[in-house]
Enzyme design. Structure first.
Site, PDB file in Angstrom:
ATOM      1  N   LEU A 506       0.833  -1.198   0.000  1.00  0.00           N
ATOM      2  CA  LEU A 506       0.000   0.000   0.000  1.00  0.00           C
ATOM      3  C   LEU A 506       0.863   1.241   0.000  1.00  0.00           C
ATOM      4  O   LEU A 506       0.455   2.289  -0.486  1.00  0.00           O
ATOM      5  CB  LEU A 506      -0.876   0.024   1.253  1.00  0.00           C
ATOM      6  CG  LEU A 506      -1.975  -1.035   1.337  1.00  0.00           C
ATOM      7  CD1 LEU A 506      -2.610  -1.005   2.708  1.00  0.00           C
ATOM      8  CD2 LEU A 506      -3.022  -0.793   0.268  1.00  0.00           C
ATOM      9  N   GLY A 509       5.882   3.763   4.880  1.00  0.00           N
ATOM     10  CA  GLY A 509       5.874   4.806   5.893  1.00  0.00           C
ATOM     11  C   GLY A 509       7.243   4.947   6.493  1.00  0.00           C
ATOM     12  O   GLY A 509       8.173   4.244   6.115  1.00  0.00           O
ATOM     13  N   PHE A 511       8.296   3.964   9.180  1.00  0.00           N
ATOM     14  CA  PHE A 511       8.746   2.819   9.944  1.00  0.00           C
ATOM     15  C   PHE A 511       8.803   1.540   9.129  1.00  0.00           C
ATOM     16  O   PHE A 511       9.093   0.490   9.655  1.00  0.00           O
ATOM     17  CB  PHE A 511       7.837   2.606  11.152  1.00  0.00           C
ATOM     18  CG  PHE A 511       7.980   3.693  12.169  1.00  0.00           C
ATOM     19  CD1 PHE A 511       8.951   3.609  13.142  1.00  0.00           C
ATOM     20  CD2 PHE A 511       7.175   4.806  12.130  1.00  0.00           C
ATOM     21  CE1 PHE A 511       9.106   4.615  14.082  1.00  0.00           C
ATOM     22  CE2 PHE A 511       7.321   5.817  13.056  1.00  0.00           C
ATOM     23  CZ  PHE A 511       8.290   5.726  14.041  1.00  0.00           C
ATOM     24  N   PRO A 513       7.439  -0.692   5.209  1.00  0.00           N
ATOM     25  CA  PRO A 513       6.400  -0.847   4.199  1.00  0.00           C
ATOM     26  C   PRO A 513       5.077  -1.346   4.794  1.00  0.00           C
ATOM     27  O   PRO A 513       5.074  -2.036   5.818  1.00  0.00           O
ATOM     28  CB  PRO A 513       6.983  -1.888   3.250  1.00  0.00           C
ATOM     29  CG  PRO A 513       7.976  -2.630   4.047  1.00  0.00           C
ATOM     30  CD  PRO A 513       8.495  -1.701   5.087  1.00  0.00           C
ATOM     31  N   ASP A 625       4.722  12.313  14.155  1.00  0.00           N
ATOM     32  CA  ASP A 625       4.804  12.228  12.687  1.00  0.00           C
ATOM     33  C   ASP A 625       3.431  12.411  12.056  1.00  0.00           C
ATOM     34  O   ASP A 625       3.029  11.673  11.182  1.00  0.00           O
ATOM     35  CB  ASP A 625       5.445  10.902  12.264  1.00  0.00           C
ATOM     36  CG  ASP A 625       5.943  10.932  10.825  1.00  0.00           C
ATOM     37  OD1 ASP A 625       6.027  12.040  10.248  1.00  0.00           O
ATOM     38  OD2 ASP A 625       6.229   9.870  10.267  1.00  0.00           O
TER      39      ASP A 625
END
Ligand SMILES: *[C@@H]1O[C@H](CO)[C@@H](O)[C@H](O)[C@H]1NC(C)=O
Ligand SMILES: *[C@@H]1O[C@H](CO)[C@@H](O)[C@H](O)[C@H]1NC(C)=O
Ligand SMILES: *[C@@H]1O[C@H](CO)[C@@H](O)[C@H](O)[C@H]1NC(C)=O
Ligand SMILES: *[C@@H]1O[C@H](CO)[C@@H](O)[C@H](O)[C@H]1NC(C)=O
Ligand SMILES: *[C@@H]1O[C@H](CO)[C@@H](O)[C@H](O)[C@H]1NC(C)=O
Ligand SMILES: *[C@@H]1O[C@H](CO)[C@@H](O)[C@H](O)[C@H]1NC(C)=O
Ligand SMILES: *[C@@H]1O[C@H](CO)[C@@H](O)[C@H](O)[C@H]1NC(C)=O
Length: 816
Positions: A506, A509, A511, A513, A625
């Protein structure tokens, strides 16, 4: 039309071959293989025989998968010499030479076997390698000839792509011209030996996509397959050979790489036994930034910004006019000449594909410090990096001259590169930073008591109002006190996500995938694979996740559980069908879906979710974040904040007010956080302010572009505010249909949130009240300006910094 014929021809194969199959995997000189017969590998996986591709009637000797219903050819012998009838015949001469001929006259193709042996035999191995060997040779891997030395368009596990330096034999893939014609197209894939070797896809004689250097784990420019459970990559480089090779992790999976002329791409497919189709697992290029030297010399490409091309720190466009019209061919030149004698410095760029390594020098044992010294000594050395990033980093590469083809990644793909800049360039930056520190830290310290007082007071004062507003928020309080955390099996998650396949991804990010998955019961989930181990033990991690899973609010994404597998950690969330807010707000067509009233509802939802994290939950989470891509939308466009608690569960070393590990995203970070690692609820408020401006304007703060203005979105908004025309920032189509006073109120709130000094920013509880009341608001003061146009600079990078920004400040000060 093509499909119809294709199935027809597949059927014919099956019929002919099932009748005529020889059901053996070897041919000796007394035997031959004629059109209609097949040679089948020992385990039945692959077959050798004659076939016609697509709509063509030509016959080719080829190897294909034997056990699947879809004709999939992996190797073709006579690619450029098709046979025009069905009289083709393959035999092995008594010397060991392979000959393909027609009506026992013309040799259409033959192997280049040079050594002759007494008892040659031709064998199709289970790997798909067709080999000629001496039947009596005690070493069965002593091949006189092998098809793996002459690849077609397909990369099979165990096949070497590269060069044998002893014999000069080069092995490259080359794409089929088209579906009907297996003769070589102009797309090839192999190893480039010039300078430091790496793999390259060429279009004709031009480089098309570089992989970047092998860094011990993967190629710095092709990292997205690192997580896969299907195969391992390796790159061997020694005095005998240089090659790229893949191994299957699970021998019963069918997986092939293919060079596709139609798509101009290198693709990887795996066979899905359920659907009986080939599934795309990954492909290169991923985006435009993969194209060779898109941004010219000394430029770099970041596909998360618009425009994507930038100059490296210390460089400026060579031809500014052309650069501004998106012609990057000239690249960038030094903005100030380096002064080698006076001493230069280096700036670290994180997460990049290493530049083209033609003019380089390497030492496989040097450490990074020695590497730096070596580079510093030679005035034409422009950059250095670790050769191998595993085990803390080893080896040294240094680059001379222009730096070409650098791609910047958003998450922690790629590797660090150190670029030479003049000391004066660094001093300039140090001054800016020092200014910021003085401007934020000192008032922040003196205002500390004030902050405590303010926060405490406003919480008490506003609590009643806020609770009134949330009366209908049923899920608002921590429910399910004793909720058990679901711990998923790795196998369950792997199955749900098709082995973390590329097409299930998708996004990526800070942190790691995120993959979409479907559990056996049909429930859709989103799986976040955390990319770096925090060193947390299993129990600590579980406890932390349990705490976060207890945070439940209708404006937070629901964490369903986690999965622990070796030192890998995964988080499993509910799946949000409308993806993230940024996919609407910044999209020129989808943005029309979000009318002002919808946007306002979304803004209020985000504010409530954030307030819950800051105040009402027992954990007092600071998000750190918050950004448009971290706000997900459910089927009814209700906003849900995601990634909350990530910094806490996964942030590593941190204390209440200060962290050594700055996480966050350039463009959303409060100045005091980005520059000094100081975080508080007010740094989240700052990010919320930016998000609010973006939702109102439809423009990104990062990558903001305005025809006749410089600066970023905040500066733009601030300028318009001071000029008395704040509504000019509103996304055009919204103006006609909106409640202008509400819009104005939101712009006002956003400017209050992005004020330079944290103590002047309102708390989220105040923001929630401001959004719904129409009270008079205080005038906003100067916003926080910590924005540079180059995300490489220490204080402006995106995503996860991974280490101390304090260190970088002291480094800059040292330069004075
Ligand atoms: C097939 O090829 C042979 C030799 O290349 C040629 O002599 C013959 O005419 C061709 N037949 C057809 C039907 O094209
Ligand atoms: C092929 O060779 C065999 C013997 O070597 C011969 O009998 C046969 O007539 C030849 N066929 C053709 C089409 O030339
Ligand atoms: C034989 O060698 C030549 C040059 O050495 C090469 O071009 C050709 O592809 C080779 N053919 C096969 C079938 O190995
Ligand atoms: C290998 O793959 C097969 C087929 O996909 C699967 O059934 C099997 O469980 C896998 N084995 C391992 C060890 O993962
Ligand atoms: C190349 O891509 C096209 C379009 O995606 C696809 O139809 C075709 O099967 C691919 N070719 C190969 C050799 O995989
Ligand atoms: C590589 O670096 C090591 C360690 O610094 C040094 O001993 C060695 O001489 C270097 N080799 C070359 C070829 O420079
Ligand atoms: C710097 O490196 C280049 C390229 O290896 C070399 O030609 C040159 O002699 C070196 N200069 C010095 C001063 O070592």
């Amino acid at each position: 039309m093509e499909m119809v014929f294709y199935f027809y021809s597949t059927c014919c194969f099956l019929v002919i071959f099932s009748k005529a199959s020889t059901a053996t995997d070897t041919i000796s000189p007394s035997e031959s293989l004629t059109d209609g017969m097949t040679l089948v590998s020992n385990d039945g996986t692959l077959a050798l025989g004659f076939f016609s591709p697509g709509a063509s009637k030509n016959r080719y000797l080829a190897i294909w998968y034997n056990n699947i219903p879809m004709q999939t050819v992996v190797w073709v012998a006579n690619r450029i010499n098709p046979i025009n009838d069905s009289t083709g015949l393959l035999k092995i001469e008594s010397s060991g030479k392979l000959v393909l001929q027609v009506q026992n006259t013309t040799a259409f193709w033959s192997s280049n076997t040079t050594v002759s042996v007494e008892n040659p035999v031709l064998q199709l191995l289970d790997s798909g390698n067709l080999v000629v060997r001496d039947e009596r040779d005690s070493n069965p891997e002593n091949y006189l000839w092998q098809s793996f030395d002459y690849p077609s368009d397909t990369l099979l596990p165990g096949m070497k792509i590269g060069v044998d330096l002893r014999t000069g034999l080069g092995r490259r893939l080359s794409a089929w011209k088209n579906w009907d014609d297996p003769s070589p197209g102009d797309l090839t894939f192999g190893v480039d030996l010039e300078g430091n070797p790496e793999t390259v896809i060429w279009k004709g004689s031009e480089k098309y996509i570089r992989s970047g250097l092998w860094n011990g784990n993967d190629f710095s420019g092709y990292p997205n397959l690192r997580w896969n459970t299907i195969f391992d990559d390796d790159f061997i480089w020694n005095e005998n050979e240089v090659y790229f090779i893949q191994y299957l992790k699970n021998k019963s999976v069918l997986s092939r790489g293919v060079l596709n002329q139609t798509d101009s791409a290198r693709e990887r497919y795996t066979w899905n036994t359920g659907t009986q189709t080939w599934q795309l697992f990954g492909s290169m290029p991923i985006d435009n930034c993969d194209k060779y030297s898109l941004c010219g010399p000394n430029g770099y490409c970041d596909s998360n910004t618009f425009p994507a091309c930038h100059c490296l720190t210390g460089f400026k466009p060579k031809w500014p006019e052309r650069w501004n019209t998106y012609d990057y061919s000239g690249g960038c030149i030094q903005s100030k000449p380096l002064n080698c004698q006076k001493g230069d410095e280096f700036i670290r760029i994180r997460r990049v594909k290493t530049p083209e390594a033609i003019h380089t020098w390497v030492n496989k044992t040097m450490n990074l410090k020695e590497c730096r010294t070596t580079c510093l000594k030679n005035c034409s050395c422009m950059a250095y990096a670790n050769l191998d990033v595993t085990r803390g980093g080893r080896g040294c590469v240094i680059w001379f001259g222009d730096l070409i083809d650098i791609k910047q990644f958003e998450s922690d793909d790629g590797q660090d590169l150190y670029i030479r800049v003049s000391a004066s360039e660094l001093m300039k930056k140090a001054k800016v930073k020092l200014g910021i520190i003085l401007a934020t830290v000192i008032p922040a310290l003196s205002g500390f008591a004030l902050v405590l007082w303010y926060v405490g007071r406003s919480r008490r004062k506003l609590k009643v109002e806020v609770e009134d507003k949330n009366v209908n928020d049923k899920e608002n309080k921590d429910e399910n006190e004793d909720m058990e955390l679901a711990v998923f099996e790795f196998g369950t998650i792997a199955q749900a996500t098709d082995n973390f396949s590329f097409h299930k991804k998708l996004g990526e990010g800070g942190f790691g995938p995120v993959y979409k998955g479907t559990l056996a019961n049909g429930q859709e989930i989103a799986v976040k694979r955390l990319s770096k181990s925090s060193g947390q033990g299993v129990n600590e991690f579980k406890n932390e996740v349990k705490l976060v899973a207890k945070l439940q609010h209708r404006n937070l994404v629901r964490l369903l559980g986690c999965c622990i597998h070796g030192d890998e950690r995964m988080l499993v969330y509910e799946y949000m069908p409308n993806r993230s807010l940024d996919s609407f707000v910044f999209d020129q067509t989808k943005n029309k879906v979000l009318t002002w009233s919808k946007r306002f509802r979304i803004i209020c939802g985000i504010a409530r979710g954030l307030l819950y994290l800051h105040q009402d939950s027992r954990l007092r989470i600071i998000h750190r974040d918050l950004k448009a891509s971290n706000v997900l939308l459910d089927s009814e466009m209700n906003p849900k904040i995601s990634d909350f608690g990530m910094a806490r569960t996964f942030g590593g070393d941190q204390t209440e007010a200060n962290t050594n590990r700055v996480v966050g995203t350039y463009g959303y970070m409060a100045p005091e956080y980005a520059s000094d690692g100081l975080f508080s609820v007010k740094s989240d408020v700052f990010s919320f302010g930016i998000l609010l401006l973006e939702v109102i304007s439809g423009m990104k703060n990062r990558g903001f572009y305005h025809a006749n203005e410089s600066g970023n979105l905040i500066e733009h908004a601030w300028r318009l505010w001071k000029e008395g025309k704040p509504l000019d920032i509103v996304d055009g189509f919204l103006v006609e249909t909106s409640d202008l006073s509400e819009l104005l109120q939101c712009i006002h709130i956003s400017l209050l949130c992005v004020q330079q000094h944290p103590e002047e920013r309102p708390s989220m509880s105040s923001v929630v009240v401001m959004l719904v009341s129409h009270n008079e608001l205080p005038s906003p003061k100067q916003p926080g300006f910590l924005f540079c146009k180059k995300p490489f600079e220490a204080d402006c990078s995106s995503g996860d910094y991974g280490s101390s920004s304090r260190n970088e400040i002291s480094l800059s000060l040292e330069a004075r």
